[in-house]
Motif scaffolding. Structure first.
Motif, PDB file in Angstrom:
ATOM      1  N   LYS A   1       1.407  -5.468  -9.936  1.00 20.35           N
ATOM      2  CA  LYS A   1       0.264  -5.332 -10.673  1.00 20.35           C
ATOM      3  C   LYS A   1      -0.782  -4.431  -9.734  1.00 20.35           C
ATOM      4  O   LYS A   1      -0.974  -4.777  -8.522  1.00 20.35           O
ATOM      5  N   LEU A   2      -1.198  -3.487 -10.140  1.00 21.69           N
ATOM      6  CA  LEU A   2      -2.287  -2.591  -9.570  1.00 21.69           C
ATOM      7  C   LEU A   2      -3.596  -3.241  -9.170  1.00 21.69           C
ATOM      8  O   LEU A   2      -4.181  -3.664 -10.010  1.00 21.69           O
ATOM      9  N   GLU A   3      -3.938  -3.350  -8.025  1.00 20.47           N
ATOM     10  CA  GLU A   3      -4.972  -4.068  -7.501  1.00 20.47           C
ATOM     11  C   GLU A   3      -6.300  -3.281  -7.189  1.00 20.47           C
ATOM     12  O   GLU A   3      -7.325  -3.638  -7.548  1.00 20.47           O
ATOM     13  N   LEU A   4      -6.102  -2.186  -6.326  1.00 25.64           N
ATOM     14  CA  LEU A   4      -7.125  -1.186  -6.055  1.00 25.64           C
ATOM     15  C   LEU A   4      -6.494   0.080  -5.799  1.00 25.64           C
ATOM     16  O   LEU A   4      -5.456   0.089  -5.354  1.00 25.64           O
ATOM     17  N   GLY A   5      -7.489   1.242  -5.624  1.00 28.89           N
ATOM     18  CA  GLY A   5      -7.068   2.307  -5.096  1.00 28.89           C
ATOM     19  C   GLY A   5      -7.973   3.145  -4.411  1.00 28.89           C
ATOM     20  O   GLY A   5      -9.220   2.706  -4.485  1.00 28.89           O
ATOM     21  N   HIS A   6      -7.425   4.136  -3.495  1.00 31.17           N
ATOM     22  CA  HIS A   6      -8.379   4.960  -2.845  1.00 31.17           C
ATOM     23  C   HIS A   6      -8.070   6.507  -3.158  1.00 31.17           C
ATOM     24  O   HIS A   6      -7.047   6.685  -4.244  1.00 31.17           O
ATOM     25  N   LEU A   7      -8.968   7.276  -2.899  1.00 32.21           N
ATOM     26  CA  LEU A   7      -8.618   8.903  -3.147  1.00 32.21           C
ATOM     27  C   LEU A   7      -7.997   9.095  -1.766  1.00 32.21           C
ATOM     28  O   LEU A   7      -7.836  10.583  -1.791  1.00 32.21           O
ATOM     29  N   SER A   8      -7.655   8.703  -0.896  1.00 30.19           N
ATOM     30  CA  SER A   8      -6.856   8.906   0.261  1.00 30.19           C
ATOM     31  C   SER A   8      -5.615   8.150   0.468  1.00 30.19           C
ATOM     32  O   SER A   8      -5.665   7.051  -0.087  1.00 30.19           O
ATOM     33  N   MET A   9      -4.696   8.648   1.376  1.00 29.98           N
ATOM     34  CA  MET A   9      -3.424   8.122   1.552  1.00 29.98           C
ATOM     35  C   MET A   9      -3.913   6.852   2.427  1.00 29.98           C
ATOM     36  O   MET A   9      -4.653   6.886   3.335  1.00 29.98           O
ATOM     37  N   LEU A  10      -3.438   5.535   1.957  1.00 30.30           N
ATOM     38  CA  LEU A  10      -3.545   4.298   2.724  1.00 30.30           C
ATOM     39  C   LEU A  10      -2.630   4.355   4.139  1.00 30.30           C
ATOM     40  O   LEU A  10      -1.418   4.620   3.956  1.00 30.30           O
ATOM     41  N   LEU A  11      -3.093   3.727   4.936  1.00 34.15           N
ATOM     42  CA  LEU A  11      -2.387   3.615   6.209  1.00 34.15           C
ATOM     43  C   LEU A  11      -2.153   2.335   6.524  1.00 34.15           C
ATOM     44  O   LEU A  11      -0.856   1.866   7.230  1.00 34.15           O
ATOM     45  N   ASP A  12      -2.617   1.151   6.049  1.00 31.44           N
ATOM     46  CA  ASP A  12      -2.639  -0.117   6.427  1.00 31.44           C
ATOM     47  C   ASP A  12      -3.461  -1.091   5.580  1.00 31.44           C
ATOM     48  O   ASP A  12      -4.383  -0.472   4.582  1.00 31.44           O
ATOM     49  N   VAL A  13      -2.859  -2.445   5.242  1.00 25.97           N
ATOM     50  CA  VAL A  13      -3.563  -3.147   4.365  1.00 25.97           C
ATOM     51  C   VAL A  13      -3.474  -4.595   5.002  1.00 25.97           C
ATOM     52  O   VAL A  13      -2.490  -4.867   5.716  1.00 25.97           O
TER      53      VAL A  13
ATOM     54  N   TYR B   1      -0.700  -2.320  -4.717  1.00 20.93           N
ATOM     55  CA  TYR B   1      -0.020  -3.067  -5.791  1.00 20.93           C
ATOM     56  C   TYR B   1       0.085  -4.652  -5.221  1.00 20.93           C
ATOM     57  O   TYR B   1       0.736  -4.599  -3.919  1.00 20.93           O
ATOM     58  N   SER B   2       0.333  -5.571  -6.075  1.00 22.68           N
ATOM     59  CA  SER B   2       0.805  -6.942  -5.580  1.00 22.68           C
ATOM     60  C   SER B   2       1.924  -7.424  -6.288  1.00 22.68           C
ATOM     61  O   SER B   2       2.078  -7.100  -7.672  1.00 22.68           O
ATOM     62  N   PHE B   3       2.665  -8.328  -5.826  1.00 25.22           N
ATOM     63  CA  PHE B   3       4.088  -8.587  -6.184  1.00 25.22           C
ATOM     64  C   PHE B   3       4.099 -10.117  -6.244  1.00 25.22           C
ATOM     65  O   PHE B   3       3.817 -10.572  -4.995  1.00 25.22           O
ATOM     66  N   SER B   4       4.382 -10.783  -7.141  1.00 22.82           N
ATOM     67  CA  SER B   4       4.163 -12.589  -7.059  1.00 22.82           C
ATOM     68  C   SER B   4       5.554 -12.760  -6.063  1.00 22.82           C
ATOM     69  O   SER B   4       6.727 -12.272  -6.490  1.00 22.82           O
ATOM     70  N   VAL B   5       5.466 -13.630  -5.090  1.00 21.26           N
ATOM     71  CA  VAL B   5       6.685 -14.189  -4.628  1.00 21.26           C
ATOM     72  C   VAL B   5       7.248 -15.552  -5.141  1.00 21.26           C
ATOM     73  O   VAL B   5       8.578 -15.216  -5.028  1.00 21.26           O
ATOM     74  N   PRO B   6       6.699 -16.430  -5.907  1.00 19.23           N
ATOM     75  CA  PRO B   6       7.323 -17.439  -6.538  1.00 19.23           C
ATOM     76  C   PRO B   6       8.086 -16.779  -7.875  1.00 19.23           C
ATOM     77  O   PRO B   6       9.118 -17.501  -8.498  1.00 19.23           O
ATOM     78  N   GLU B   7       7.558 -15.522  -8.363  1.00 14.45           N
ATOM     79  CA  GLU B   7       8.132 -15.108  -9.475  1.00 14.45           C
ATOM     80  C   GLU B   7       8.971 -13.993  -9.013  1.00 14.45           C
ATOM     81  O   GLU B   7       8.387 -12.629  -9.196  1.00 14.45           O
ATOM     82  N   PRO B   8      10.271 -13.787  -8.581  1.00 12.97           N
ATOM     83  CA  PRO B   8      10.744 -12.685  -8.040  1.00 12.97           C
ATOM     84  C   PRO B   8      11.152 -11.656  -8.937  1.00 12.97           C
ATOM     85  O   PRO B   8      11.278 -10.433  -8.437  1.00 12.97           O
ATOM     86  N   HIS B   9      11.139 -11.765 -10.319  1.00 14.97           N
ATOM     87  CA  HIS B   9      11.393 -10.729 -11.117  1.00 14.97           C
ATOM     88  C   HIS B   9      10.230 -10.385 -11.930  1.00 14.97           C
ATOM     89  O   HIS B   9      10.263  -9.385 -12.741  1.00 14.97           O
TER      90      HIS B   9
ATOM     91  N   ALA C   1       0.957  -1.184   0.044  1.00 13.33           N
ATOM     92  CA  ALA C   1      -0.135  -0.033   0.041  1.00 13.33           C
ATOM     93  C   ALA C   1       0.644   1.291   0.006  1.00 13.33           C
ATOM     94  O   ALA C   1       1.991   1.243   0.625  1.00 13.33           O
ATOM     95  N   ASP C   2       0.482   2.384  -0.521  1.00 14.06           N
ATOM     96  CA  ASP C   2       1.157   3.585  -0.879  1.00 14.06           C
ATOM     97  C   ASP C   2       0.506   4.687  -0.396  1.00 14.06           C
ATOM     98  O   ASP C   2      -0.677   4.829  -0.205  1.00 14.06           O
ATOM     99  N   LYS C   3       1.345   5.826  -0.328  1.00 20.42           N
ATOM    100  CA  LYS C   3       0.652   7.185   0.227  1.00 20.42           C
ATOM    101  C   LYS C   3      -0.169   7.711  -0.878  1.00 20.42           C
ATOM    102  O   LYS C   3      -1.356   8.512  -0.598  1.00 20.42           O
ATOM    103  N   SER C   4      -0.370   7.322  -1.980  1.00 19.54           N
ATOM    104  CA  SER C   4      -1.299   7.876  -2.947  1.00 19.54           C
ATOM    105  C   SER C   4      -2.582   7.125  -2.873  1.00 19.54           C
ATOM    106  O   SER C   4      -3.742   7.333  -3.723  1.00 19.54           O
ATOM    107  N   GLY C   5      -2.679   6.219  -2.269  1.00 27.45           N
ATOM    108  CA  GLY C   5      -4.076   5.299  -1.932  1.00 27.45           C
ATOM    109  C   GLY C   5      -3.955   3.959  -3.024  1.00 27.45           C
ATOM    110  O   GLY C   5      -5.229   3.557  -2.962  1.00 27.45           O
ATOM    111  N   ASP C   6      -2.808   3.733  -3.754  1.00 31.39           N
ATOM    112  CA  ASP C   6      -3.087   2.273  -4.231  1.00 31.39           C
ATOM    113  C   ASP C   6      -2.529   1.187  -3.825  1.00 31.39           C
ATOM    114  O   ASP C   6      -1.646   1.451  -2.767  1.00 31.39           O
TER     115      ASP C   6
END
Length: 419
Positions: free
Chosen positions: A145-157, A133-141, A126-131
């Motif tokens: 992928k953008l999963e969802l977004g908010h109009l406000s800063m995200l503080l936890d997921v 992202y997901s990263f694959s663990v088995p595929e390290p490179h 989760a990032d300060k812009s409200g988005d």
């Protein structure tokens, strides 16, 4: 908001982070003084092109090497951290003597929180812009992928234990419950906080329940799929008037949970206390048990299943404190050889904690400024009325004993006056 000082526990693996560094060791004496260290400032960086562009191809934040968030996966097989530039994932960090493989990915914006899915196939950022992202663990490179977004800063997921729902908390007092398979589909909102939501935690042994903390100084219990609030604990009602911080504004900032006793530990930003609650699942409420007070500011706390509550505090002589329940009352285990051994390791690396403590902005910047236009307007209106009355009094003096005073022209002698 992510803190630059933190503590994490999984099994017997203990990780302390401060500034750009993290230290990992074991709470077990059988592992001796084994210590794994990692420094983001000296770690291998991406190419210049990857540094300049994020996962969406847009210019990313230049950032710094300060670690902003970190977390273990459920099994402890993986540990992820993020700084201002990258998100790194280590495999098998729970075995302290073996770092395992490492993979770094460039993120788009400054990150605020991390969470692994229960399957450990993805890590959500989760990032300060409200988005999110997901990263694959088995595929390290692989890219993010953008999963969802908010109009406000995200503080936890957070993610539900069955991986069906992604839960996000933002600065605008909302908790959103989205379907993981289709994040645009919202299951519910948990509404009730009156300030930013600092932390959310899905209770692992009661996966239908959610705990949340906020800048409004409350700890709340939710049935998150329906968005129903089950219980709210106001910390202001638990404060002791004699405490020097009793009249300060503070945020409930960290949540730790011990399934063994269904105990909830709540930390508050910049305060030397930890509040302890009992989760009463039968009555669906939180029962206040005890307040642990310390001589120094508490940075973080985490439960170890076999021992109790580890507390990381701003004290070089005793950076770690282990608290255990004795006859239903929690107290410090100050004479423990394990506490002294681990504290000695931190004392030897105290510079990373001491230097980063001053850069920890806490949650004070997340409070929204209030604007009372009406009070200012009424004050100015009253001033204008007073000025008008004063000008009128100067133009029309009050009548004397012989009737209204008459204006006298310049150079004319007033009537009734003898020479």
């Amino acid at each position: 908001m992510a803190s630059s000082v933190g503590l994490a526990l999984c099994g017997e693996a203990l990780v302390v982070r401060g500034g750009s560094r993290l230290l990992a060791t074991s709470t077990s004496s059988s592992d001796g003084d084994s210590l794994f260290t990692y420094d983001c400032s000296t770690a291998q960086k991406k190419t210049q092109e990857q540094e300049q562009k994020g996962e969406d191809g847009q210019p990313g934040d230049k950032g710094s090497d300060t670690i902003l968030a970190s977390t273990f996966s459920k099994s402890g097989s993986y540990f992820a951290l993020t700084d201002d530039r990258t998100s790194s994932c280590f495999s098998r960090l729970s075995r302290i003597e073996h770092k395992g493989s490492e993979a770094s990915r460039t993120v788009v914006r400054r990150c605020t929180a991390l969470s692994f899915t229960a399957s450990e196939e993805k890590v959500l950022v989760a990032d300060k812009s409200g988005d999110v992202y997901s990263f694959s663990v088995p595929e390290p490179h692989g890219g993010g992928k953008l999963e969802l977004g908010h109009l406000s800063m995200l503080l936890d997921v957070a993610v539900s234990p069955d991986d069906r729902f992604v839960l996000t908390a933002d600065r605008d007092e909302k908790i959103r419950v989205s379907w993981a398979a289709a994040p645009h589909s919202i299951e519910s909102f948990c509404l009730g906080h009156t300030e930013f939501v600092s932390r959310i935690f899905v209770v692992p042994d009661h996966p239908e329940l959610l705990l949340s903390s906020s800048g409004d100084r409350t700890l709340r219990l939710w049935e998150y799929r329906s968005g129903r609030e089950l219980h709210c604990c106001h910390l202001s009602s638990l404060q002791e008037p004699a405490e020097p911080w009793s009249d300060q504004r503070f945020a409930a900032s960290r949540i730790a949970y011990w399934p063994r006793e269904q105990c909830v530990a709540l930390l508050c930003d910049r305060l030397p206390v930890v509040f302890l609650f009992q989760l009463d699942t039968a009555r669906r409420q939180l029962v206040y048990r005890q307040q642990l007070s310390f001589q120094h500011r508490v940075w973080d706390a985490a439960f170890e299943e076999s021992r109790g509550l580890w507390v990381l505090q701003d004290c070089q002589e005793a950076p770690l404190v282990l608290c255990r329940p004795v006859d239903g009352h929690w107290q410090s285990d100050g004479d423990s050889a394990e506490v002294e051994r681990l504290s000695a390791l931190l004392r030897g690396n105290w510079a990373m904690l001491e230097g980063s403590a001053g850069t920890d902005g806490g949650f004070s910047s997340l409070y929204k400024a209030t604007c009372d236009n009406m009070t200012t307007y009424l004050k100015r209106k009253e001033e204008r009325l007073q000025q008008q009355l004063e000008r009128k009094r100067r133009r029309d003096p009050l009548p004397g004993p012989n009737g209204p005073a008459k204006r006298v022209k310049a150079g004319e002698e007033p009537r009734g006056c003898s020479s």
